[in-house]
Design an enzyme around this catalytic site. Structure first.
Site, PDB file in Angstrom:
ATOM      1  N   HIS A  16       8.364   2.391  16.820  1.00  0.00           N
ATOM      2  CA  HIS A  16       7.541   2.072  17.981  1.00  0.00           C
ATOM      3  C   HIS A  16       7.115   0.610  17.878  1.00  0.00           C
ATOM      4  O   HIS A  16       6.485   0.219  16.900  1.00  0.00           O
ATOM      5  CB  HIS A  16       6.288   2.942  18.022  1.00  0.00           C
ATOM      6  CG  HIS A  16       6.562   4.403  18.146  1.00  0.00           C
ATOM      7  ND1 HIS A  16       5.643   5.368  17.803  1.00  0.00           N
ATOM      8  CD2 HIS A  16       7.654   5.076  18.590  1.00  0.00           C
ATOM      9  CE1 HIS A  16       6.138   6.556  18.029  1.00  0.00           C
ATOM     10  NE2 HIS A  16       7.375   6.419  18.485  1.00  0.00           N
ATOM     11  N   ASP A  70       4.456  11.768  17.050  1.00  0.00           N
ATOM     12  CA  ASP A  70       5.872  11.627  17.378  1.00  0.00           C
ATOM     13  C   ASP A  70       6.704  11.742  16.099  1.00  0.00           C
ATOM     14  O   ASP A  70       6.367  11.151  15.074  1.00  0.00           O
ATOM     15  CB  ASP A  70       6.144  10.279  18.048  1.00  0.00           C
ATOM     16  CG  ASP A  70       7.572  10.167  18.573  1.00  0.00           C
ATOM     17  OD1 ASP A  70       8.163  11.209  18.907  1.00  0.00           O
ATOM     18  OD2 ASP A  70       8.096   9.043  18.634  1.00  0.00           O
ATOM     19  N   SER A 101       5.945   4.120  13.089  1.00  0.00           N
ATOM     20  CA  SER A 101       5.122   3.531  14.141  1.00  0.00           C
ATOM     21  C   SER A 101       4.208   2.477  13.507  1.00  0.00           C
ATOM     22  O   SER A 101       4.701   1.584  12.828  1.00  0.00           O
ATOM     23  CB  SER A 101       4.330   4.619  14.873  1.00  0.00           C
ATOM     24  OG  SER A 101       3.661   4.071  15.993  1.00  0.00           O
TER      25      SER A 101
END
Length: 372
Positions: A222, A315, A195
């Site tokens: 992400h 996540d 991310s």
């Protein structure tokens, strides 16, 4: 007694007096943020930094004397700090600008409203303030101007692997050691999740893998909508492996790097073929790293490697645990080299990370495992 919250000191750099006024007005609405200095170009800003010691720097891209890209490079060499580039030239179609800035050391970008009207700035006020709060907790690193030439880097990289093999290379591991896959030759897939700070981390790993890498690599990053193709093009420059967007029904091929389509989860069906779906977001993410990791664990089991890199939130942590519990190998990026240690930390807390490694060591460890 309530502990007083630390105020985030920011420096705003922009050659537009109107933009400076609007940005100062926006940041003044947050009691947690203080604009401690402004400058109209990079040269002015560089002189200010050691005097005002800002926690975060916001800069425009296009400025006279020293633009935002040059300024970012200088800051990351002399006074490394989290940098947010706020510009009209970091829109969805400006992917080259965006990834040049990220490569130079900027942590994130934020598009200015194209109209420049106060009402449009008001609409993005809270989002901009939230970004500043996130960046204030980001760890950055000094980027040195002098770079070893590529051939020398490859020689050092290979020699380093050989030295560590000879010395029975040991790494920092959590107390709970998971079961190692029975044979490195049985490993059939590599999955990587990232991310915030992920593009730079992915580049570090992927660019150090040879053209003969024997596994498919499934990556979930992400990233804001509209920037996926730019990310792929940026990563492809200097990578020895082809990079593409996965297609539903396609079977992953060895030596190819895959990313899910924008706004799609990426999974595998019971035959190991890709399934790209628009099922609901998980934890606010679509694609979700955990969704992909869970699918990898279900289909490949002990034949999989899961790598979780820098990022905010959690996540991928549960997905990495699924890979570990299925007998697969798991690697988390360590705190010292993570821009944000959220996701790897969550995986470590779960006991899901067999290896905790600096970003520069992950590709080496992968090659050592696969080459056994």
């Amino acid at each position: 007694m309530t502990k007083k919250r630390k105020v985030i000191k920011i420096l705003v750099v922009d050659d537009s007096p109107v933009a400076l006024i609007i940005l100062k007005r926006i940041f003044a609405t947050s009691p947690e943020i203080e604009v401690v200095g402004t400058a109209q170009n990079g040269l002015e800003a560089l002189k200010l930094i050691p005097k005002i010691e800002p926690d975060v720097i916001c800069t425009d891209l296009h400025m006279a004397f020293m633009n935002g890209l040059e300024f970012t490079r200088e800051v990351m060499h002399e006074y490394p700090r989290p940098i947010l580039v706020i510009s009209n030239s970091v829109q969805e179609h400006d992917t080259e600008n965006v990834f040049q800035l990220l490569e130079a050391g900027a942590v994130d970008v934020f598009p200015k409203p194209e109209t420049g009207l106060n009402s449009d700035y008001d609409a993005i006020k809270q989002e901009l303030i939230n970004k500043i709060k996130i960046l204030s907790g980001v760890k950055v690193f000094t980027l040195h101007r002098r770079q070893i030439n590529q051939e020398r880097q490859q020689q050092l990289f290979i020699r380093n692997i050989q030295d560590k093999l000879v010395k029975n290379y040991l790494v920092d591991t959590p107390k709970t050691i998971l079961k190692y896959p029975r044979s490195a030759k049985n490993i059939k897939v590599l999955a990587i999740g990232a991310s915030t700070g992920g593009p730079q981390a992915l580049k570090t790993i992927l660019h150090n893998l040879p053209s003969t890498f024997p596994l498919p690599i499934i990556c979930v990053q992400h990233i804001s909508n509209g920037f996926l193709n730019g990310l792929i093009n940026w990563l492809a420059n200097g990578c020895q492996l082809p990079i593409k967007i996965a297609i539903s029904g396609e079977l992953p091929k060895a030596g190819v790097i895959y990313f899910p389509p924008e706004k799609h989860h990426l999974e595998l069906d019971n035959r190991g073929k890709f399934v790209c779906s628009k099922t609901p977001a998980i934890g606010g993410h679509r694609p979700s790293i955990t969704v992909t990791f869970n699918s990898i664990a279900k289909f490949y089991g002990s034949s999989s490697i899961g790598v979780l890199l820098t990022g905010m939130g959690r996540d991928g942590a549960d997905g990495m645990q699924a890979i570990a519990q299925s007998g697969g190998l798991t690697i988390a990026q360590n705190e010292a080299t993570s821009i944000i240690f959220g996701m790897p930390k969550e995986a470590i807390v779960l006991g899901a990370a067999q290896y905790i490694l600096p970003i520069n060591d992950i590709s080496q460890k992968l090659l050592m495992i696969i080459n056994n």
